[in-house]
Design an enzyme around this catalytic site. Sequence first.
Site, short mmCIF file in Angstrom:
data_model
loop_
_atom_site.label_atom_id
_atom_site.label_comp_id
_atom_site.label_asym_id
_atom_site.label_seq_id
_atom_site.Cartn_x
_atom_site.Cartn_y
_atom_site.Cartn_z
N SER A 1 16.02 -14.02 31.28
CA SER A 1 15.66 -13.64 32.54
C SER A 1 16.82 -13.27 33.65
O SER A 1 16.52 -12.92 34.75
CB SER A 1 14.74 -14.68 33.22
OG SER A 1 13.77 -14.69 32.51
N GLU B 1 80.58 -23.05 30.50
CA GLU B 1 80.46 -22.22 29.51
C GLU B 1 81.50 -21.14 29.46
O GLU B 1 82.35 -20.80 28.54
CB GLU B 1 79.11 -21.81 29.06
CG GLU B 1 78.12 -22.84 28.57
CD GLU B 1 78.42 -23.22 27.43
OE1 GLU B 1 79.19 -22.74 26.51
OE2 GLU B 1 77.88 -24.20 26.63
#
Length: 768
Positions: free
Chosen positions: A336, A78
């Site tokens: 519990s 690029e």
Amino acid sequence: MRRRWLWLAALPLLLMLMLWSADRLWPLPLREVHPARVVVTEAGVPLWRFADENGIWRYPVSLNEVSPRYLEALLNYEDRWFWKHPGVNPFSVLRAAWQDLRAGHVVSGGSTLTMQVARLLDPHPRTPGGKLRQLWRALQLEWHLSKTDILTLYLNRAPFGGTLQGVGAASWAYLGKSPERLSYADAALLAVLPQAPSRLRPDRWPQRAQAARDKVLRRMAKEGVWSDRQVKESLQEPVWLAPRQMPQLAPLFARHLAQREAGVKIVSTLDAALQRQLEALALNLKSRLPARSSLAMLVVDHQSMKVRGWVGSADIDDDSRFGHVDMVTAVRSPGSVLKPFIYGFALDDGLIHPASLLQDVPRRFGDYRPGNFDSGFNGPVSMSEALVRSLNLPAVQVLEAYGPRRFTGRLRNAGLQLRFPPAAEPSLAIILGGAGARLDELVAAYSAFARHGRAGQLRLTPQDPLLERPLMSQGAAWIIRRILANEAQPLPDSSLPQTVPLAWKTGTSYGYRDAWAIGITAQYVIGVWTGRPDGTPVAGQFGFASAVPVLNQINNLLQAGVQSQRIAQPVDPRPASVTSAAICWPGGQALPAGDTNCRRRLATWLLDNSEPPTLLAQGQESNQGIVRPVWLNKKGERVAADCPEAIKKDVLLWPLPLEPWLLASERRAARLPPASASCPPMQAEDVAPLLISGVSDGAIVKRLPGQTALSLRIVSQGGQGRRWWFLNGDLLEASGNSVTLMPQKSGEYQLVALDEAGQTAVARFTLQ
């Protein structure tokens, strides 16, 4: 002439001022109001993404988090002069213009990476004016940012098709791997995709994508960046990809974490492999759950307190099961599950030891009358048996002695916040689920049983500090964990397993609304909840049947991972404060062999060698307790204290409420020696204290809504012979051990029971 030179000299300054003003008027659009965000694991695996307002999602990376192969392919294909040009490469622009003029159409754009970043930050039309705007933005980028910053922007903003931006998102979505682990072929493919992201999408157009990739590979070989052998091997790799892999793990956890943390990439402590297994397990279990029910699962490494797995619902997409509600953080009744804490606290306070005699008998505490899950009662039980069987009355008895407010405050100090309705106060009901709690806080508190008594705070990110607070002593935590692992019986250290097996506790809230199971392994704390998020009861749903099977499946997953990775498991040796001993019932303390007061001998662990006597419930045994002093003559008969040659002896009696569960030989009438005929003891010594149960002294009794009548059944215990009952001084027509009261008017009442020995028991209550 001088004026002209002045203008020429001032022109650069004027130009610089104009550029400065333009930069201030049109600053770079670097900040996003609602940026894309992603939650990842410590290893970098994306879990869940939060798109921006345009539906774009990214996986932010820095230069050192990307494979050098990709950077080589990108820059050489690029923009080879990226590190040297000022943002615009005039040679590339002129070359592209000449190619476009000769071809009569756009052949190449001549854009540098900086110019591409400028277009990504500030999109513009492909017109001469748009091109000038792009050039201006490129110069701004070079002015304000370093080359590294600009390249990083490209890495995170480049388009890769659809809603993907950035090489990180593309690498995970298309290739299923980190951008640090790209091959030569992967690097070439990702380098070329931004040129035409829609046309080259590899999941839709693999042939186009492969042709473009091969073009990059050949250029890399031609320019000598990569060797011919590397390129030749890469050219042989076909481009064939499955559909894009979007991050779809731990959505509710990610939502919870994103609300707490800032930043565009949030690193969590989750384990992606385990999370995937847990979510698959949840989906498999969904069909077996009752209608509109959900479940939650939480796995925490108790050594580091890092959360490794978090499933907040059975299926986030199932609205019928309220899938969007995170039940890990929801406030529910814990049933519990809190019982291990009260027994641990009582051990530290010297109220009990693991073999202490507790009473599983019917009792009324004001207007509160708890029962057991199976509706039965077991009479005399040890603390360890009561905990393993999750009996309710013994837990309430211990909490009554310890204090509900103190219990709540101690949990809160360690990070477990119990929630109460407005204006409500902690009461005995909290030990059976009469308060609200969150799964994440419960799991954090349970870590104390594996962390030597110190409860750790959950860590959701690696940056979270490891925070912990003392909850109980190391010895108490060790004893409770061993009991929950079914190792209550003491063993020599040579026979005691150093790696504790799965220890677990269940819970079921009132009305079968919530089923819980919390387990502790050698390395993890596991929390499971199931029920309906809207709080509707689910008949037949309780902890052992609904939550424990899920807990066992999670434990199997964890153990399989430990074995496959050959991870050494932490050990939990016996602390020096814990010793073994043998104690006797009913007194709860050690007695020498042959002592007649040792009616039953039990082996147990002791904390700090403490042997507290049997804990009596409030209001029992009057002021005498269970130690009954008697005087005996030479024949072993009971005599009065002032009789000749009388010898005093203490006889330990079982607590009076346990009489119905005792063998005939263990009841008081059989335990006390016969009275002497020549010098009998005083009558009061022979009579068990008279007690009233069914209403406590000072109680406030309320009618049921919509009813004007009230029925109270009162029972007496102990005493001798016939009973007489008086209500506000009036004799009632009842002479047995029980009476049924049906007061009509509101107000204060006094109930008196009288036996043949002259003993009285009084209970005052108020009817509202």
